[in-house]
Design an enzyme around this catalytic site. Sequence first.
Site, PDB file in Angstrom:
ATOM      1  N   GLY A   1     -46.723  13.679 -39.757  1.00 24.96           N
ATOM      2  CA  GLY A   1     -47.829  13.439 -40.701  1.00 24.96           C
ATOM      3  C   GLY A   1     -47.544  12.210 -41.554  1.00 24.96           C
ATOM      4  O   GLY A   1     -46.451  12.072 -42.091  1.00 24.96           O
TER       5      GLY A   1
ATOM      6  N   ARG B   1     -47.478  12.810 -33.266  1.00 26.99           N
ATOM      7  CA  ARG B   1     -46.586  13.954 -33.035  1.00 26.99           C
ATOM      8  C   ARG B   1     -46.437  14.008 -31.512  1.00 26.99           C
ATOM      9  O   ARG B   1     -47.377  14.365 -30.820  1.00 26.99           O
ATOM     10  CB  ARG B   1     -47.200  15.252 -33.563  1.00 26.99           C
ATOM     11  CG  ARG B   1     -47.456  15.237 -35.084  1.00 26.99           C
ATOM     12  CD  ARG B   1     -47.844  16.631 -35.567  1.00 26.99           C
ATOM     13  NE  ARG B   1     -48.486  16.619 -36.878  1.00 26.99           N
ATOM     14  CZ  ARG B   1     -47.821  16.678 -38.031  1.00 26.99           C
ATOM     15  NH1 ARG B   1     -46.519  16.712 -38.047  1.00 26.99           N
ATOM     16  NH2 ARG B   1     -48.487  16.693 -39.179  1.00 26.99           N
TER      17      ARG B   1
ATOM     18  N   ASP C   1     -39.404  16.853 -41.293  1.00 25.15           N
ATOM     19  CA  ASP C   1     -38.328  17.588 -40.595  1.00 25.15           C
ATOM     20  C   ASP C   1     -38.404  17.464 -39.068  1.00 25.15           C
ATOM     21  O   ASP C   1     -37.380  17.280 -38.415  1.00 25.15           O
ATOM     22  CB  ASP C   1     -38.254  19.048 -41.054  1.00 25.15           C
ATOM     23  CG  ASP C   1     -39.570  19.788 -40.933  1.00 25.15           C
ATOM     24  OD1 ASP C   1     -40.593  19.142 -40.621  1.00 25.15           O
ATOM     25  OD2 ASP C   1     -39.577  21.004 -41.136  1.00 25.15           O
TER      26      ASP C   1
ATOM     27  N   THR D   1     -42.719  12.544 -46.120  1.00 29.51           N
ATOM     28  CA  THR D   1     -43.678  13.650 -45.929  1.00 29.51           C
ATOM     29  C   THR D   1     -44.216  14.065 -47.281  1.00 29.51           C
ATOM     30  O   THR D   1     -43.466  14.091 -48.262  1.00 29.51           O
ATOM     31  CB  THR D   1     -43.027  14.871 -45.246  1.00 29.51           C
ATOM     32  OG1 THR D   1     -43.897  16.011 -45.407  1.00 29.51           O
ATOM     33  CG2 THR D   1     -41.676  15.245 -45.848  1.00 29.51           C
TER      34      THR D   1
ATOM     35  N   ASP E   1     -44.930  16.917 -48.038  1.00 23.02           N
ATOM     36  CA  ASP E   1     -44.553  18.316 -48.289  1.00 23.02           C
ATOM     37  C   ASP E   1     -43.327  18.497 -49.192  1.00 23.02           C
ATOM     38  O   ASP E   1     -43.112  19.588 -49.719  1.00 23.02           O
ATOM     39  CB  ASP E   1     -44.290  19.036 -46.966  1.00 23.02           C
ATOM     40  CG  ASP E   1     -45.565  19.255 -46.168  1.00 23.02           C
ATOM     41  OD1 ASP E   1     -46.650  19.054 -46.725  1.00 23.02           O
ATOM     42  OD2 ASP E   1     -45.454  19.607 -44.980  1.00 23.02           O
TER      43      ASP E   1
ATOM     44  N   ASP F   1     -40.341  18.975 -48.377  1.00 25.60           N
ATOM     45  CA  ASP F   1     -39.525  20.118 -47.934  1.00 25.60           C
ATOM     46  C   ASP F   1     -38.250  19.717 -47.191  1.00 25.60           C
ATOM     47  O   ASP F   1     -37.857  20.370 -46.237  1.00 25.60           O
ATOM     48  CB  ASP F   1     -40.378  21.052 -47.052  1.00 25.60           C
ATOM     49  CG  ASP F   1     -40.952  20.344 -45.842  1.00 25.60           C
ATOM     50  OD1 ASP F   1     -40.923  19.098 -45.806  1.00 25.60           O
ATOM     51  OD2 ASP F   1     -41.427  21.030 -44.926  1.00 25.60           O
TER      52      ASP F   1
ATOM     53  N   ARG G   1     -47.844  23.589 -45.153  1.00 21.30           N
ATOM     54  CA  ARG G   1     -47.862  24.663 -44.154  1.00 21.30           C
ATOM     55  C   ARG G   1     -46.761  25.682 -44.434  1.00 21.30           C
ATOM     56  O   ARG G   1     -46.982  26.871 -44.423  1.00 21.30           O
ATOM     57  CB  ARG G   1     -47.653  24.029 -42.779  1.00 21.30           C
ATOM     58  CG  ARG G   1     -48.192  24.823 -41.653  1.00 21.30           C
ATOM     59  CD  ARG G   1     -48.149  24.060 -40.356  1.00 21.30           C
ATOM     60  NE  ARG G   1     -47.342  22.848 -40.416  1.00 21.30           N
ATOM     61  CZ  ARG G   1     -47.569  21.762 -39.704  1.00 21.30           C
ATOM     62  NH1 ARG G   1     -48.597  21.717 -38.899  1.00 21.30           N
ATOM     63  NH2 ARG G   1     -46.782  20.695 -39.786  1.00 21.30           N
TER      64      ARG G   1
HETATM   65  O1  F6P Z   1     -46.392  17.794 -42.932  1.00 21.30           O
HETATM   66  C1  F6P Z   1     -47.398  17.193 -43.652  1.00 21.30           C
HETATM   67  C2  F6P Z   1     -48.712  17.905 -43.463  1.00 21.30           C
HETATM   68  O2  F6P Z   1     -49.677  17.214 -44.198  1.00 21.30           O
HETATM   69  C3  F6P Z   1     -48.694  19.406 -43.824  1.00 21.30           C
HETATM   70  O3  F6P Z   1     -48.802  19.638 -45.206  1.00 21.30           O
HETATM   71  C4  F6P Z   1     -49.875  19.896 -43.031  1.00 21.30           C
HETATM   72  O4  F6P Z   1     -49.761  21.259 -42.758  1.00 21.30           O
HETATM   73  C5  F6P Z   1     -49.788  19.091 -41.778  1.00 21.30           C
HETATM   74  O5  F6P Z   1     -49.103  17.902 -42.101  1.00 21.30           O
HETATM   75  C6  F6P Z   1     -51.102  18.753 -41.149  1.00 21.30           C
HETATM   76  O6  F6P Z   1     -50.885  18.073 -39.972  1.00 21.30           O
HETATM   77  P1  F6P Z   1     -52.000  17.350 -39.094  1.00 21.30           P
HETATM   78  O7  F6P Z   1     -52.451  16.128 -39.830  1.00 21.30           O
HETATM   79  O8  F6P Z   1     -51.321  17.004 -37.825  1.00 21.30           O
HETATM   80  O9  F6P Z   1     -53.098  18.329 -38.946  1.00 21.30           O
END
Ligand code: F6P
Length: 328
Positions: A16, A77, A108, A131, A133, A135, A177
């Site tokens: 992300g 990804r 991560d 990120t 997040d 985390d 998430r």
């Molecule tokens: O890891 C960052 C994040 O924004 C999370 O908070 C979220 O769950 C996820 O990515 C969403 O991913 P995508 O943009 O692939 O739907």
Amino acid sequence: MEIKTMKRIGVLTSGGDAPGMNAAIRAAVRAGFFYNLEMYGIYRGYEGMIQDEIKKLESKNIAHVLERGGTFLKSARSAEFRTAEGRNKAYENLKKHGIDGLVVIGGDGSLTGAHLFYQEYGIPSIGIPGTIDNDLAGTDHTIGFDTACNTAIEAIDKIRNTATSHDRLFFVEVMGRDAGFIAINAGIGSAAAATLIPEKKMPIERLVERLKARTKAMKTSNIVIVAEGGKSGGATEIAQKIKKQLPYYDIKVTILGHLQRGGAPSSSDRVLASKLGVAAVEGLINGKYDVMAGIINNKIVFTPIAKAIIGSKEVDEDDFRIAKILST
Ligand code: F6P
């Protein structure tokens, strides 16, 4: 461990995107030029490494990117990189371009990829925590977290205006998430009635009690923050459960979603990203491999990637306690 002489370093962003990634790329590339290295951009993360989307970067490529959200190297990804064949293709492409080391900017999953790749092919790599997040262990904050919190709080302030005008109860879902860092910060920073995070289960009955107590205390608006990965469900699900128990409440749901991933990086994220970009390149030059560069107590630290991803940070109990005190 042998320190390899670096001549060419590849930089990529993966997973992300996060505000400040461009600032980290720019800093890594600038530092590389400072140390007379050739710098390569690997576009679309590991997917681009497999598809050979690798290009030499020049100074002009990193002009005026520091202040821009997103990542000009693009992100992905990659499912193929999770396979041994995919990683082998990626390795062959790095060899073809003579790339001696990697700077991987991501969360991560992205750092796990770098760790595995180092174990399998011995390509020196260094991670930068990017990120929203927050985390990852081994750093107080990840790049993008501060901007995402600012965006969430700004949006919640606006929701507060309309919530108060109509005496409504709002459930606002923020990203995260598996981690409640954005939620807990947004909750404290926007005077939320309650904050629900993935790490802790809050029984619906307790939330009902809290809302009833606030009504008694004549609170004119109620905003409940829900992290998307909340143990009791997302904002929509929780709103439905509450509506059943408090049918006379006028309830609305707002999902902030990807809004939180965009925008110009805050000053904190720009500075963090810039420091870590330089630290990563200096780390590679000095033989720090398979580690993540982070900042703890205002000092650059290098943490083995295996530790940064496994010991992923928990929301501080104290933050949770403070949010609770402030919401009653
Ligand atoms: O890891 C960052 C994040 O924004 C999370 O908070 C979220 O769950 C996820 O990515 C969403 O991913 P995508 O943009 O692939 O739907």
